[in-house]
Structure formats: C-alpha cells, structure tokens
Design a protein around this motif. Structure first.
Motif, PDB file in Angstrom:
ATOM      1  N   ASN A  34     -42.417  39.435-101.657  1.00 50.20           N
ATOM      2  CA  ASN A  34     -42.023  38.301-102.498  1.00 50.20           C
ATOM      3  C   ASN A  34     -43.038  38.045-103.597  1.00 50.20           C
ATOM      4  N   ILE A  35     -44.312  38.173-103.247  1.00 49.61           N
ATOM      5  CA  ILE A  35     -45.371  37.970-104.243  1.00 49.61           C
ATOM      6  C   ILE A  35     -45.311  39.053-105.315  1.00 49.61           C
ATOM      7  N   VAL A  36     -45.205  40.311-104.902  1.00 44.65           N
ATOM      8  CA  VAL A  36     -45.135  41.419-105.854  1.00 44.65           C
ATOM      9  C   VAL A  36     -43.909  41.281-106.759  1.00 44.65           C
ATOM     10  N   ASN A  37     -42.807  40.831-106.190  1.00 47.27           N
ATOM     11  CA  ASN A  37     -41.566  40.677-106.968  1.00 47.27           C
ATOM     12  C   ASN A  37     -41.689  39.633-108.068  1.00 47.27           C
ATOM     13  N   CYS A  38     -42.680  38.762-107.966  1.00 47.15           N
ATOM     14  CA  CYS A  38     -42.875  37.712-108.969  1.00 47.15           C
ATOM     15  C   CYS A  38     -43.843  38.113-110.081  1.00 47.15           C
ATOM     16  N   PHE A  39     -44.502  39.255-109.940  1.00 49.38           N
ATOM     17  CA  PHE A  39     -45.537  39.653-110.893  1.00 49.38           C
ATOM     18  C   PHE A  39     -45.020  39.647-112.334  1.00 49.38           C
ATOM     19  N   ASN A  40     -43.887  40.296-112.573  1.00 44.31           N
ATOM     20  CA  ASN A  40     -43.437  40.485-113.949  1.00 44.31           C
ATOM     21  C   ASN A  40     -43.043  39.167-114.604  1.00 44.31           C
ATOM     22  N   GLU A  41     -42.321  38.318-113.867  1.00 47.62           N
ATOM     23  CA  GLU A  41     -41.947  37.008-114.415  1.00 47.62           C
ATOM     24  C   GLU A  41     -43.183  36.169-114.714  1.00 47.62           C
ATOM     25  N   TYR A  42     -44.129  36.186-113.771  1.00 43.02           N
ATOM     26  CA  TYR A  42     -45.336  35.381-113.933  1.00 43.02           C
ATOM     27  C   TYR A  42     -46.150  35.847-115.153  1.00 43.02           C
ATOM     28  N   TYR A  43     -46.398  37.154-115.232  1.00 40.19           N
ATOM     29  CA  TYR A  43     -47.243  37.643-116.333  1.00 40.19           C
ATOM     30  C   TYR A  43     -46.511  37.615-117.678  1.00 40.19           C
ATOM     31  N   THR A  44     -45.184  37.672-117.662  1.00 38.95           N
ATOM     32  CA  THR A  44     -44.440  37.476-118.911  1.00 38.95           C
ATOM     33  C   THR A  44     -44.720  36.082-119.459  1.00 38.95           C
ATOM     34  N   THR A  45     -44.720  35.086-118.575  1.00 31.77           N
ATOM     35  CA  THR A  45     -45.055  33.717-118.974  1.00 31.77           C
ATOM     36  C   THR A  45     -46.500  33.627-119.456  1.00 31.77           C
ATOM     37  N   VAL A  46     -47.407  34.275-118.748  1.00 33.82           N
ATOM     38  CA  VAL A  46     -48.826  34.247-119.116  1.00 33.82           C
ATOM     39  C   VAL A  46     -49.036  34.803-120.526  1.00 33.82           C
ATOM     40  N   PHE A  47     -48.497  35.981-120.793  1.00 35.87           N
ATOM     41  CA  PHE A  47     -48.724  36.608-122.099  1.00 35.87           C
ATOM     42  C   PHE A  47     -48.036  35.848-123.223  1.00 35.87           C
ATOM     43  N   LYS A  48     -46.912  35.211-122.917  1.00 40.29           N
ATOM     44  CA  LYS A  48     -46.230  34.405-123.927  1.00 40.29           C
ATOM     45  C   LYS A  48     -47.048  33.166-124.272  1.00 40.29           C
ATOM     46  N   ALA A  49     -47.774  32.642-123.292  1.00 39.73           N
ATOM     47  CA  ALA A  49     -48.549  31.413-123.494  1.00 39.73           C
ATOM     48  C   ALA A  49     -49.847  31.654-124.256  1.00 39.73           C
ATOM     49  N   LEU A  50     -50.367  32.878-124.205  1.00 36.82           N
ATOM     50  CA  LEU A  50     -51.658  33.177-124.826  1.00 36.82           C
ATOM     51  C   LEU A  50     -51.479  33.686-126.255  1.00 36.82           C
ATOM     52  N   ASN A  51     -52.326  33.214-127.158  1.00 40.41           N
ATOM     53  CA  ASN A  51     -52.310  33.773-128.504  1.00 40.41           C
ATOM     54  C   ASN A  51     -53.123  35.068-128.520  1.00 40.41           C
ATOM     55  N   GLU A  52     -53.106  35.766-129.631  1.00 41.10           N
ATOM     56  CA  GLU A  52     -53.756  37.086-129.703  1.00 41.10           C
ATOM     57  C   GLU A  52     -55.260  36.991-129.471  1.00 41.10           C
ATOM     58  N   GLU A  53     -55.857  35.921-129.975  1.00 37.71           N
ATOM     59  CA  GLU A  53     -57.302  35.740-129.775  1.00 37.71           C
ATOM     60  C   GLU A  53     -57.621  35.560-128.290  1.00 37.71           C
ATOM     61  N   GLN A  54     -56.809  34.785-127.595  1.00 36.85           N
ATOM     62  CA  GLN A  54     -57.012  34.578-126.155  1.00 36.85           C
ATOM     63  C   GLN A  54     -56.802  35.878-125.376  1.00 36.85           C
ATOM     64  N   LYS A  55     -55.778  36.640-125.736  1.00 44.96           N
ATOM     65  CA  LYS A  55     -55.519  37.904-125.053  1.00 44.96           C
ATOM     66  C   LYS A  55     -56.722  38.836-125.173  1.00 44.96           C
ATOM     67  N   GLN A  56     -57.308  38.865-126.357  1.00 46.61           N
ATOM     68  CA  GLN A  56     -58.481  39.705-126.567  1.00 46.61           C
ATOM     69  C   GLN A  56     -59.676  39.182-125.775  1.00 46.61           C
ATOM     70  N   LYS A  57     -59.871  37.883-125.801  1.00 48.32           N
ATOM     71  CA  LYS A  57     -61.004  37.269-125.103  1.00 48.32           C
ATOM     72  C   LYS A  57     -60.893  37.422-123.590  1.00 48.32           C
ATOM     73  N   LEU A  58     -59.665  37.295-123.068  1.00 50.96           N
ATOM     74  CA  LEU A  58     -59.445  37.314-121.617  1.00 50.96           C
ATOM     75  C   LEU A  58     -58.997  38.679-121.099  1.00 50.96           C
ATOM     76  N   ASN A  59     -59.023  39.669-121.944  1.00 43.83           N
ATOM     77  CA  ASN A  59     -58.521  41.003-121.597  1.00 43.83           C
ATOM     78  C   ASN A  59     -59.025  41.490-120.245  1.00 43.83           C
ATOM     79  N   LYS A  60     -60.322  41.515-120.090  1.00 51.72           N
ATOM     80  CA  LYS A  60     -60.905  42.069-118.865  1.00 51.72           C
ATOM     81  C   LYS A  60     -60.641  41.177-117.649  1.00 51.72           C
ATOM     82  N   GLN A  61     -60.677  39.863-117.852  1.00 51.23           N
ATOM     83  CA  GLN A  61     -60.429  38.945-116.731  1.00 51.23           C
ATOM     84  C   GLN A  61     -58.994  39.048-116.220  1.00 51.23           C
ATOM     85  N   LEU A  62     -58.043  39.209-117.142  1.00 51.68           N
ATOM     86  CA  LEU A  62     -56.644  39.367-116.749  1.00 51.68           C
ATOM     87  C   LEU A  62     -56.443  40.652-115.954  1.00 51.68           C
ATOM     88  N   LYS A  63     -57.048  41.724-116.424  1.00 54.47           N
ATOM     89  CA  LYS A  63     -56.921  43.007-115.727  1.00 54.47           C
ATOM     90  C   LYS A  63     -57.594  42.960-114.358  1.00 54.47           C
TER      91      LYS A  63
END
Length: 332
Positions: free
Chosen positions: A231-260
């Motif tokens: 159930n947790i694995v099945n939620c990964f894509n929906e959850y991270y789709t929301t995460v990436f939509k919420a972050l601007n490009e500067e945040q994605k770059q800044k948080l790149n390693k932490q997200l991975k």
C-alpha cells in the motif's frame, strides 16, 4: 462571542470498541454549536450500529456511509463528509482520538482573535490508555513561510502537524480542494502540501494542546506486513507527483539530494520480495524527469532493488545494504 457552526468530519472503519471515546469527547464540548459527520468506510463489526445509536441520542451527530461508487478509504470518507458539511469552520478528526472539553471553544475563540487567518493549528498530545494523557515536551510548533512549511512536510521525520490539529475556514477549502482518494498512505502530508502550494493560505500554529492521539500498537503495526508495504509503495507516484508540483525549480535544485535520499531510504525499507514494483518504476521515471539521476545514482538504486529482490535478509544482506546506504549518504 459569535457562535459559528463548526463541522467535525470523522472517517471510521471497524472502530466499534473505541469510537465511543471519540464521540463522548465531542458530546462533552463546552462549545455547543457543532455538527459531527461520521462516515463509515464499510465496517464489518458493530461500528455502524454504535454511530447510529449516538445519532439517535444527539441530532448534531450524523451517521453516514461512504457511497458505494466512491473508492474505499479515509480520504473518500473525508471528501464525502466535506461535501455535506454546513459549518463556518471545519475540523477533520480521527475515530480513535479524543478532544479536550474546551477544544472547540478555544479554537473558535482563537479565530475571533485571528480572524484574518485561513486556518489555525493546535498542538496534540498522546495517550495509550484512557485518562493517561501525555503532552510531549518536544512537540512541534511550526510557523514558517509557506515554501519552508512545504519543505518541512516533505523532508522532516515528524510532520509539522497531522490532519486533526487544524481548524479551517470552510470558505478556504470547500469546493476548492479535497483529499486524494487514490492513496491510503501519506494522506496528511499529501493533502497539506497541495493545500499550502495551491491555495497559499495564511496560517498560524498555536501551542495549546486540545486533543490527544491514541497510541495504538494494533494500528501502528498494520503497516508491518506485505500488504501494508505494498500500500505504501502504491502511493509513491501520487505522493511524489504532488511534491514535485509543489516545488519550484529553485527548490528542486536545492533539495535534489535530500529528495533522492528520502526516496532511496523508502525503497530500501519497503521494496522487499513479492512487492509489485510497477508504481515504483513509474516513480523512478518521475524522479528522473523532474530532478534527474546521475549514472552513479541510477547504479546504486538498481543495486538496492536487485539486492532486496534476490538477497533480502539472506547472509551478507545487512552488510551490503549498510554499505550501499553509506555510499548513497556520502554521495547525496
């Protein structure tokens, strides 16, 4: 003091033995202008009967059932309750937790004081048995700019708050945003990440403990199984789709390693043998599209997947996985 109507929405499933504690705590409120919409999610025990008995005792309680055309889950129940709610304010509560007698009174009073805010967040204690209430000394009280609050929801081990702690102006959310009915995990964080990023509300956290979370070993252990992990694995894509939509490009770059690093640790822990990996591979593709993987990062992720599939808990597994985690932490 004005007496606006407060809607309390409670999803429930197989809580016949404990939901009375929750409903009694609502009936005991010093503030009386409320409605409580309890939405059953297809219980197979006596939960529906218990709810109906409470509704007969007090017309402010509505005994509802999730419509059959809606998908199963607490989020569907919350959305259904929200569609019927008539209050000026709304609180989403859980069917195993408890409100302090002055919870609603103090929350409405606070809104009278901070009427320019869109929602207020209060503190929450814990209890393992009735009347044994604890207020954690290290409780989290977050008042940050919206972008930092979103980052805290994404990266912190302890969420800034869970779904029971806010009281929202109904005008903020009704017919504007709802809970994601496709997921059964990450519900609180996914909802609040979208709410903060899409509606850009003005909020305030107030360190007054006015409700208590039931520390229930049975509930906590429901994820410790193959189906729980799936159930947790099945939620990964929906959850991270929301995460990436919420972050601007500067945040994605800044948080790149932490997200991975967060995603790597989730894969290491949950993607064990017999887990269906279809959604996982979709999520890996999403990561690659949004923030990119280096060749070394791809290699490490694939090694973890291979290790967990063929050598999980076999001789040498712990040492190799520990080294991989060390490598990913050093590189990320």
């Amino acid at each position: 003091m004005s007496t606006p109507l407060v809607s309390i929405i409670i999803p429930t499933f197989n809580r016949a033995s404990i939901i009375n504690d929750t409903l009694d705590s609502i009936l005991d409120q010093t503030y009386s202008n409320w409605e409580c919409l309890v939405v059953d999610d297809g219980s197979t025990d006596e939960t529906k009967k218990v709810i109906h008995n409470y509704a007969l005792k007090d017309p402010r309680i509505s005994a509802l059932e999730r419509p059959p055309e809606k998908s199963k889950g607490a989020n569907s129940c919350r959305n259904y309750g929200l569609s019927l709610a008539k209050g000026d304010y709304v609180i989403f509560f859980d069917s195993d937790d408890i409100m302090v007698m002055t919870c609603l009174e103090k929350r409405v009073e606070a809104f009278n004081k901070y009427e320019n805010k869109d929602f207020l967040v209060f503190s929450m204690g814990i209890f393992k048995k009735k009347y044994a209430y604890e207020i954690p000394p290290n409780r989290k009280v977050v008042n940050l700019p919206l972008d930092k609050t979103i980052e805290d929801f994404i990266l912190s081990v302890a969420l800034p708050w869970n779904v029971c702690r806010p009281i929202f102006k109904m005008s903020l959310i009704q017919n504007k945003i709802g809970f994601n009915e496709k997921i059964h995990n990450f519900q609180d964080d996914e909802f609040h990440i979208r709410l903060l990023s899409e509606l850009k509300p003005d909020y305030l956290s107030i360190d007054i403990t006015d409700c208590y979370y039931r520390y229930d070993e049975v509930s906590l252990n429901k994820y410790e199984s193959l189906s729980g992990y799936q159930n947790i694995v099945n939620c990964f894509n929906e959850y991270y789709t929301t995460v990436f939509k919420a972050l601007n490009e500067e945040q994605k770059q800044k948080l790149n390693k932490q997200l991975k690093r967060k995603f790597f640790n989730q894969i290491s822990f949950y993607v064990i043998p017999k887990i269906n990996r279809e959604v996982l591979f979709e999520t890996i593709k999403l990561f690659d599209e949004k923030i990119g993987f280096t060749f070394k990062e791809k290699l490490i992720f694939n090694l973890v997947l291979f290790l967990n599939k063929y050598y999980y808990q076999k001789k040498g597994y712990y040492l190799v996985s520990k080294q991989l985690k060390k490598t990913i932490n050093n590189n990320l």
